[in-house]
Design a protein around this motif. Structure first.
Motif, short mmCIF file in Angstrom:
data_model
loop_
_atom_site.label_atom_id
_atom_site.label_comp_id
_atom_site.label_asym_id
_atom_site.label_seq_id
_atom_site.Cartn_x
_atom_site.Cartn_y
_atom_site.Cartn_z
N TYR A 124 0.81 18.68 28.10
CA TYR A 124 2.19 19.12 28.05
C TYR A 124 2.69 19.04 26.61
CZ TYR A 124 2.24 18.47 33.11
OH TYR A 124 1.98 18.54 34.45
N TYR B 292 11.16 21.26 30.67
CA TYR B 292 10.71 20.89 32.01
C TYR B 292 11.78 20.18 32.84
CZ TYR B 292 6.08 22.32 30.51
OH TYR B 292 5.00 23.04 30.04
N LEU C 19 9.36 17.95 27.16
CA LEU C 19 9.43 16.87 28.14
C LEU C 19 10.61 15.94 27.87
CD1 LEU C 19 5.65 15.92 28.21
CD2 LEU C 19 6.90 17.25 29.91
#
Length: 104
Positions: free
Chosen positions: A60, A3, A65
């Protein structure tokens, strides 16, 4: 860390397009307005992303991340409203016809 890498092109385009408008009239005023809009959007993002994540509407994968969070919301979620607050007015400015300067 997928991301954060997805965010980079959006940020680069936002910075370049915004800087392309720096010689246009009222650049400073537009930046102030974009700053206020960004602040409001970031607050709303913090509130609603946290509520939606807490309600298990989405999740997520942690391996994608950066690990930085504001509450439950990953920091990457905040880049899109921030970019929108500056990019949309800049694109609008670039697409607006330039009016001739009035003689003083």
């Amino acid at each position: 860390m997928t991301y954060p890498l997805i965010v980079v092109p959006f940020v680069v385009v936002t910075v370049l397009v915004t800087l392309a408008t720096r010689r246009r009239p009222r650049f400073r005023e537009r930046m102030v307005a974009s700053g206020w809009a960004a602040g409001g959007l970031l607050i709303l993002t913090a509130i609603f992303d946290n509520l939606m994540i807490a309600a298990d509407l989405f999740a997520y994968p942690p391996e994608h991340l950066s690990g930085l969070r504001i509450g439950l919301a990953p920091i990457e979620d905040f880049s899109y409203p921030l970019c929108a607050a500056f990019l949309i007015p800049a694109v609008f400015e670039l697409l607006s016809p330039r009016l001739p300067q009035e003689a003083s």
